[in-house]
Design an enzyme around this catalytic site. Structure first.
Site, PDB file in Angstrom:
ATOM      1  N   SER A  99       0.861  -1.186   0.000  1.00  0.00           N
ATOM      2  CA  SER A  99       0.000   0.000   0.000  1.00  0.00           C
ATOM      3  C   SER A  99       0.892   1.228   0.000  1.00  0.00           C
ATOM      4  O   SER A  99       1.630   1.471   0.956  1.00  0.00           O
ATOM      5  CB  SER A  99      -0.910   0.001   1.239  1.00  0.00           C
ATOM      6  OG  SER A  99      -1.841  -1.051   1.166  1.00  0.00           O
ATOM      7  N   LYS A 173      -7.453   1.155  -3.312  1.00  0.00           N
ATOM      8  CA  LYS A 173      -7.120   0.739  -1.942  1.00  0.00           C
ATOM      9  C   LYS A 173      -7.401   1.855  -0.942  1.00  0.00           C
ATOM     10  O   LYS A 173      -7.896   1.623   0.160  1.00  0.00           O
ATOM     11  CB  LYS A 173      -5.648   0.314  -1.861  1.00  0.00           C
ATOM     12  CG  LYS A 173      -5.156  -0.019  -0.454  1.00  0.00           C
ATOM     13  CD  LYS A 173      -5.897  -1.207   0.160  1.00  0.00           C
ATOM     14  CE  LYS A 173      -5.506  -1.443   1.618  1.00  0.00           C
ATOM     15  NZ  LYS A 173      -4.186  -2.040   1.785  1.00  0.00           N
ATOM     16  N   LYS A 241      -1.155   5.183   8.166  1.00  0.00           N
ATOM     17  CA  LYS A 241      -0.435   5.514   6.941  1.00  0.00           C
ATOM     18  C   LYS A 241      -1.398   5.617   5.765  1.00  0.00           C
ATOM     19  O   LYS A 241      -1.335   6.559   4.967  1.00  0.00           O
ATOM     20  CB  LYS A 241       0.625   4.449   6.662  1.00  0.00           C
ATOM     21  CG  LYS A 241       1.404   4.649   5.375  1.00  0.00           C
ATOM     22  CD  LYS A 241       2.061   3.368   4.905  1.00  0.00           C
ATOM     23  CE  LYS A 241       1.035   2.387   4.365  1.00  0.00           C
ATOM     24  NZ  LYS A 241       1.632   1.179   3.763  1.00  0.00           N
TER      25      LYS A 241
END
Length: 303
Positions: A99, A173, A241
């Site tokens: 990611s 995502k 994050k």
């Protein structure tokens, strides 16, 4: 299982919490897999399953048709790709399942293209349980012909969907993580409200399941909150994050996402004390904002 001659040779870089079960699925599907990890001991755990263990990144990728990276963050992906470049074959396909930011995926795409290497960004959702079961949601960005080549390999790990050109897997995502992070906060608020109002939070969760409030988050993480089980599946640091990257992507697109800003602050508040706790530990941030209120009386399970 013995590898079919028609199957691509795979290098898997990053044998961590998610990478290990994902690489295991590929080995179980019969693929020839060479594995590399910064800490070699983690790679060695896959040797009994038939994995070849490489000491250096460039050696791991030297004969690979497909290279899969599953690493902690964009800067680490960049360093590993830099180390892999001398060994990458012209025409190889790199699939980054980490990611990262959309801009970082686009940078890797451009970097590899100049070396004659193809690229797909394919981040995942589903956590360790999904990785172990081979049921990950896989969001891919890249060329259609490259995705068609990668699809059988990705299907060994989950359900892949092409969502657009390079970088768009990361956008998908981020959309996923926005929904997950927000829903985790709402479930925590609902359970704490149930208790504060005098109801049995576990019974309230049971009562509302099956209605419009039902979700995988309510099912899995609602139970985790009731049990105060914050041992990691997904982690606070990863969720934080991802949410920061959501806000960066939104700013780049000229959007403001006020709810995501609030959710991100909750995860930020946990970073000094519980960065490796499960993402359902956002309950702890909510309890901190409401002194004297606590969901149940079970001791916290924390890493």
């Amino acid at each position: 299982m013995k590898q079919s001659p028609a199957q691509p040779r795979i290098a898997f870089l990053g044998i961590g919490l998610m990478g290990k079960p994902m690489a295991t699925r590929l080995l179980q599907a019969g693929y020839g897999v060479t594995v590399w990890n910064r800490t070699r001991a983690k790679s060695d755990e896959l040797a009994p399953l038939g994995a070849r263990v490489a000491e250096q990144v460039a050696d791991a990728v030297r004969t690979a048709d497909i290279v899969i990276t599953m690493l902690e963050a964009g800067p680490i992906v960049a360093r590993v790709i830099d180390a892999a470049l001398p060994g990458l074959r012209t025409g190889a396909l790199v699939i980054d399942m980490s990611s990262t930011r959309q801009s970082e995926a686009q940078e890797r795409h451009a970097q590899l293209a100049t070396a004659g290497v193809r690229f797909i960004d394919a981040p995942v959702s589903g956590g360790v349980v999904g990785a172990q079961a081979g049921t990950l949601a896989i969001m891919a960005g890249g060329e259609a012909q490259d995705f068609a080549e990668a699809e059988p390999v990705l299907q060994a790990m989950g359900r892949p969907t092409l969502v657009g050109p390079a970088g768009c897997g990361q956008v998908a995502k981020l959309c996923n993580q926005l929904i997950v992070g927000g829903t985790l906060n709402i479930v925590a608020e609902a359970l704490l409200l149930a208790q504060a109002g005098g109801a049995d939070p576990a019974a309230v969760r049971t009562a509302i399941r099956g209605g419009f409030a039902e979700s995988r988050i309510l099912e899995v993480h609602g139970q985790r909150m009731l049990e105060r089980n914050f041992l990691p599946g997904g982690q606070v640091m990863s969720q934080h994050k991802d949410l920061e990257n959501v806000l960066i992507a939104a700013a780049d697109a000229g959007l403001r996402l006020p709810l995501t800003e609030l959710v991100t602050k909750h995860y930020q508040s946990l970073m000094p004390t519980a960065p490796r706790a499960d993402q359902s530990a956002v309950l702890l941030a909510l309890e901190h904002d409401n002194p004297g209120l606590r969901l149940g009386d079970i001791p916290d399970q924390l890493p």
